[in-house]
Design an enzyme around this catalytic site. Structure first.
Site, short mmCIF file in Angstrom:
data_model
loop_
_atom_site.label_atom_id
_atom_site.label_comp_id
_atom_site.label_asym_id
_atom_site.label_seq_id
_atom_site.Cartn_x
_atom_site.Cartn_y
_atom_site.Cartn_z
N ARG A 105 53.53 1.62 38.43
CA ARG A 105 52.50 0.70 37.90
C ARG A 105 53.10 -0.65 37.49
O ARG A 105 54.26 -0.74 37.08
CB ARG A 105 51.78 1.37 36.73
CG ARG A 105 51.06 2.63 37.19
CD ARG A 105 50.33 3.32 36.08
NE ARG A 105 49.23 2.51 35.57
CZ ARG A 105 48.47 2.88 34.53
NH1 ARG A 105 48.73 4.02 33.90
NH2 ARG A 105 47.49 2.11 34.13
N ASP B 50 37.72 3.13 32.62
CA ASP B 50 38.23 4.47 32.92
C ASP B 50 37.15 5.40 33.45
O ASP B 50 37.43 6.56 33.80
CB ASP B 50 38.85 5.09 31.65
CG ASP B 50 40.13 4.36 31.25
OD1 ASP B 50 40.78 3.78 32.14
OD2 ASP B 50 40.46 4.37 30.06
C1 S3P Z 1 43.57 1.29 27.35
C2 S3P Z 1 43.18 0.22 28.11
C3 S3P Z 1 42.75 0.31 29.51
C4 S3P Z 1 42.46 1.75 29.91
C5 S3P Z 1 43.47 2.72 29.39
C6 S3P Z 1 43.54 2.65 27.88
C7 S3P Z 1 44.01 1.05 25.97
O1 S3P Z 1 43.78 -0.19 30.33
O2 S3P Z 1 42.38 1.87 31.31
O3 S3P Z 1 43.17 4.04 29.77
O4 S3P Z 1 44.11 2.02 25.19
O5 S3P Z 1 44.24 -0.11 25.62
P1 S3P Z 1 43.87 -1.77 30.64
O6 S3P Z 1 43.94 -2.43 29.35
O7 S3P Z 1 45.14 -1.99 31.40
O8 S3P Z 1 42.64 -2.06 31.45
#
Ligand code: S3P
Length: 443
Positions: free
Chosen positions: A129, A326
């Protein structure tokens, strides 16, 4: 490697009406933050309702490695004795965050402005990632960072000695980027500012304020601007973690697509930065009633009553993507049972989650007789009211892909298989017994 060291193939079969109460686990985002802010506070933070999934347990381990005392007192009940802002000590070993993007990105932020060195790694999914989105702003604070080619893990960060405040516009809507910068900004004199085009989940801001930091968010013509005053003394708190709307989405979706179902899902967070799926489901005609709306642990929550019924395809606008980022895998399952196409716009970020979720959903749905169209940043599922099933989905070390296809199989004509259900333990360790308790036929 695109599956666990010990892969667990699973099958879901067409089920009779789902009935009962689905009590889902604590919110993953809030659980990570409670442990990290507890570790950066002075005194004892008591956490109840902590999600005890692998992702969060890896964060607990990391906080110990940085010098906090983290103890499990009982079911979901944890105690953290923090070291204070700037008090992290240098860990002896490598910090392994397993499958967790949130864990590694937030912890990198939390240590990047303290003069210690740490090396981070994760599993095969996490090591694929993108991390430059985090390391770029962290180097602006003065941290020295070495990453593998393409800005991937493993990454070594030498925290800034004399950190400078940063003003940063996030290049993509991401609460993880925002939170990493805010956590770094804690140990910096002056104001750290994050500007985002669309508001993303605001748990870090809410919790930082709760722990006593001076933080404000305002909507300006530049976007959503969050300003944090550095070097606060964070005061230990009691944190009651609300239930996770992203985990609730799986039993909710199952009840919507299995004929005759009626279930209750108590105490689900209705934070407006997280509720895009529920807005979309109502738009599709879903029978969901929100009862007993109230506040718990600083978050708005409600009890959900969900019943099966007919659904229609809808277009999900790009502006809504951040509030349900998500939930697109499980939405695409519900969409397969709706009448007509469901179009999901502005979803390019799905390509860099635990797996490429557009590709994983499209291939798995096609294998089960559903027509899907995709572009770089959109996905269209052509719903026809029923789904043949009979296919196997590859889950690519992605818990949400695994749970989505198990839910799909509860309403298909033929059973649906997944190649590996082991990753479900990262976010929802009791998913299988909880679903079986509703009389879902999976395992
Ligand atoms: C999260 C933010 C999201 C989400 C992840 C949890 C967080 O990711 O997809 O499961 O706890 O801040 P991104 O901020 O990269 O979109």
């Amino acid at each position: 490697m695109s599956h666990s060291p010990d892969p667990r193939p699973m099958t879901a079969r067409r089920s009779g009406p789902l009935r009962g109460v689905a009590t889902v686990p604590g919110d993953k985002s809030i659980s990570h933050r409670a442990l990290i802010l507890g570790a950066l506070s002075v005194g004892e933070t008591r956490i109840t309702g902590l999600l005890e999934g692998e992702d969060v347990l890896d964060t607990a381990k990391a906080m110990r490695a940085f010098g906090a005392q983290v103890e499990r007192l009982g079911n979901g009940e944890w105690s953290v004795h923090g070291v204070g802002v700037g008090g992290f000590s240098e860990p002896e070993g490598v910090i392994d965050c397993g499958n967790s993007g949130t864990g590694v990105r937030l912890i990198m932020g939390a240590m990047a402005t303290t003069p210690i060195t740490a090396t981070f790694t994760g599993d095969a999914s996490l090591c694929r990632r993108p991390m430059a989105r985090i390391t770029d702003p962290l180097s602006q604070f003065g941290a020295q960072i070495t990453a593998r080619e393409g800005g991937r893990l493993p990454i070594t960060i030498q925290g800034a000695d004399d950190p400078l405040p940063v003003r940063y516009r996030t290049p993509v809507a991401s609460a993880q980027i925002k939170s990493a910068i805010l956590l770094a900004g804690l140990n910096v004199p002056g104001e750290t500012v994050v500007i985002e085009a669309e508001p993303t989940r605001d748990h870090s801001e809410r919790m930082l304020a709760g722990f006593g930091a001076e933080i404000r968010a305002e909507q300006t013509d530049q976007g959503h601007v969050i300003t944090l005053q550095g070097r606060p003394e964070l005061r230990a708190q009691a944190v009651a973690v609300p239930r996770d709307p992203s985990s609730a989405a799986f039993p909710v979706a199952a009840a919507l697509i299995v004929p005759g179902s009626e279930i209750r899902v108590p105490g689900v967070s209705r934070n407006p930065t997280r509720d895009g799926l529920y807005v979309t489901l109502l738009d599709m005609g879903a029978d969901i009633v929100f009862e007993n709306s109230r506040e718990e642990g600083g978050e708005p929550v409600a009890d959900l009553l969900v019943r099966h019924g007919p659904l229609r395809g809808v277009t999900v606008p790009a502006e809504r993507a951040a509030s349900m980022i998500d939930e697109f895998p499980i939405l695409s399952v519900v969409a397969a049972f709706a009448e007509g196409p469901t179009v999901m716009n502005g979803v390019a970020e799905l390509r860099v989650k635990e797996s490429d979720r557009i590709d994983a959903m499209a291939r798995g749905l096609e294998a089960n007789g559903v027509r899907v169209e995709e572009t770089r940043d959109s996905m269209t599922v052509h719903g026809q009211g029923r789904v043949a099933g009979g296919g196997t989905a590859a889950t690519h070390l992605d818990h949400r892909i695994a749970m989505s296809f198990l839910v799909l199989g509860l309403a298909t004509d033929a059973p649906v298989q997944i190649d590996d259900g082991a990753p479900i333990a990262t976010s929802f360790p009791d998913f299988v017994p909880l679903m079986q308790g509703l009389r879902a036929d999976l395992g």
